[in-house]
Design an enzyme around this catalytic site. Structure first.
Site, PDB file in Angstrom:
ATOM      1  N   TYR A  80     119.061  36.231 -14.576  1.00 50.63           N
ATOM      2  CA  TYR A  80     117.959  36.411 -15.812  1.00 50.63           C
ATOM      3  C   TYR A  80     118.559  36.309 -16.960  1.00 50.63           C
ATOM      4  O   TYR A  80     118.015  35.498 -17.937  1.00 50.63           O
ATOM      5  CB  TYR A  80     116.867  37.299 -15.521  1.00 50.63           C
ATOM      6  CG  TYR A  80     116.274  37.091 -14.307  1.00 50.63           C
ATOM      7  CD1 TYR A  80     115.011  36.038 -14.477  1.00 50.63           C
ATOM      8  CD2 TYR A  80     115.893  37.523 -13.146  1.00 50.63           C
ATOM      9  CE1 TYR A  80     114.194  35.785 -13.518  1.00 50.63           C
ATOM     10  CE2 TYR A  80     115.391  37.351 -12.039  1.00 50.63           C
ATOM     11  CZ  TYR A  80     114.274  36.422 -12.368  1.00 50.63           C
ATOM     12  OH  TYR A  80     113.493  35.967 -11.048  1.00 50.63           O
ATOM     13  N   VAL A 117     108.504  29.805 -18.108  1.00 49.50           N
ATOM     14  CA  VAL A 117     108.607  31.286 -18.873  1.00 49.50           C
ATOM     15  C   VAL A 117     109.841  31.093 -19.935  1.00 49.50           C
ATOM     16  O   VAL A 117     110.010  32.138 -20.544  1.00 49.50           O
ATOM     17  CB  VAL A 117     109.342  32.183 -17.817  1.00 49.50           C
ATOM     18  CG1 VAL A 117     108.381  32.285 -16.634  1.00 49.50           C
ATOM     19  CG2 VAL A 117     110.515  31.632 -17.095  1.00 49.50           C
ATOM     20  N   HIS A 135     102.871  32.474 -15.345  1.00 51.13           N
ATOM     21  CA  HIS A 135     104.199  33.137 -14.590  1.00 51.13           C
ATOM     22  C   HIS A 135     104.904  34.080 -15.553  1.00 51.13           C
ATOM     23  O   HIS A 135     106.148  34.412 -15.098  1.00 51.13           O
ATOM     24  CB  HIS A 135     105.142  32.195 -13.996  1.00 51.13           C
ATOM     25  CG  HIS A 135     104.472  31.289 -12.822  1.00 51.13           C
ATOM     26  ND1 HIS A 135     105.018  30.261 -12.304  1.00 51.13           N
ATOM     27  CD2 HIS A 135     103.289  31.536 -12.063  1.00 51.13           C
ATOM     28  CE1 HIS A 135     104.365  29.781 -11.224  1.00 51.13           C
ATOM     29  NE2 HIS A 135     103.251  30.621 -11.287  1.00 51.13           N
ATOM     30  N   CYS A 143     108.831  47.785 -17.275  1.00 49.73           N
ATOM     31  CA  CYS A 143     109.881  48.792 -16.509  1.00 49.73           C
ATOM     32  C   CYS A 143     109.679  48.301 -15.084  1.00 49.73           C
ATOM     33  O   CYS A 143     108.765  47.492 -14.565  1.00 49.73           O
ATOM     34  CB  CYS A 143     108.774  50.113 -16.589  1.00 49.73           C
ATOM     35  SG  CYS A 143     109.607  51.134 -15.375  1.00 49.73           S
TER      36      CYS A 143
HETATM   37 ZN   LIG Z   1     109.657  53.093 -16.610  1.00 47.91          ZN
END
Ligand SMILES: [Zn+2]
Length: 304
Positions: A80, A117, A135, A143
């Site tokens: 990523y 994205v 998406h 998180c």
């Molecule tokens: Zn967290």
């Protein structure tokens, strides 16, 4: 069905765009490819690539899963982080600017619905309030657990990817509340932890806009939307079948596709002659098609 030539479809596309009250742009990976970014399933696509887990070669399609942020964060962030760096450097091609110019001139403006994205529509000048990224976006983090549902900007993330291992080096992004690993707010495979808050808010604005343009002269421009994960095509097809709008479908390979013959829910209903007139397929890549439509629009303006 009477086949339209590409030249005829381009000519008609220029005419309907000129007359439109509102423009809806529905874009898939084919839109980004012309800015030098990889697609997904075709040759050179992301899901044909591999990365490394130690000495072992691993298809990235197996890496794009949230569980790896727990087990192998440096490997999944290698993938990523590489994409984040690439998307940051990418320059939106001329087609983005043309879509923006066409849309800005309309009484009801423009909206973008994209599965990309990479954030290139915003980079090209589209407002945050005018885009649905179904998406998610690589430019926002969340998180991994998630311990809370707020997203934060990835602008401060500066990852170094080791070329030999293809892994990202520490420090990797963490959640400021629980200190677990952070991840991009992108819908991954087997993803139960994707936070939909931002997409939902975008979708609400889009639904409101769609209600406002119902009954107006709406033109939908579908660009480079694939058939493997047909999220964008489902939407354009649904809108075409239910609203009295024009659909300009730009796609070099999937103008009429296997999916459409197999699955009726994404089949454009062009049985009626009026619907045939509203369906304008252009079998070209994104930039070439948009440039040629722009050339046609310029020609029309010069002849006035
Ligand atoms: Zn967290």
């Amino acid at each position: 069905m009477v086949e339209k030539s590409t030249a005829q479809a381009i000519e008609q596309a220029a005419a309907v765009i000129a007359d439109a009250d509102a423009l809806l742009v529905c874009a898939g990976a084919g839109m980004s490819i012309d800015s030098g970014l990889p697609g997904f399933r075709g040759a050179g696509g992301l899901w044909t690539m591999s990365t490394k887990d130690g000495e072992k070669s691993v298809p990235v399609v197996d890496v794009a899963q949230p569980k790896w942020f727990y087990y192998r964060p440096e490997m999944v962030w290698g993938f990523y982080g590489w994409r984040l760096n690439m998307y940051r450097q990418a320059v939106p091609h001329s087609g983005y600017r043309q879509l923006l110019e066409w849309g800005r001139g309309k009484s009801h403006g423009v909206f973008v619905f994209t599965s990309n994205v990479d954030g290139l529509f915003q980079r090209a000048g589209f407002g945050e309030q005018e885009v649905v990224e179904c998406h998610g976006s690589i430019h926002y983090l969340q998180c991994t657990k998630p311990c809370h549902h707020e997203l934060w900007d990835a602008a401060s993330v500066d990852l170094v990817i080791d070329e030999s291992t293809r892994n990202a080096r520490e420090p990797l992004p963490r959640c400021s509340k629980c200190r677990r690993r952070a991840r991009p707010n992108i819908l991954m495979f087997d993803d139960m932890a994707f936070i939909r808050k931002r997409v939902k808010e975008q979708r609400q604005r889009f639904d409101l806009w769609l209600r406002q343009v119902a009954g107006k002269n709406l033109v939908v421009i579908e660009v480079g939307a694939g058939v493997s994960i047909p999220r964008v095509r489902e939407l354009t097809t649904d809108i075409f079948n239910h609203l009295d709008c024009h659909l300009i479908r730009i796609n070099p390979t999937d103008i009429v596709d296997k999916m459409e013959t197999r699955n009726t829910w994404i089949t454009v209903n062009i049985g009626a002659a009026t619907a045939q007139d509203r369906y304008l397929p252009i079998a070209l890549g994104a930039r070439e098609a948009l440039d040629r439509i722009q050339a046609e629009i310029s020609l029309r303006n010069s002849l006035r």
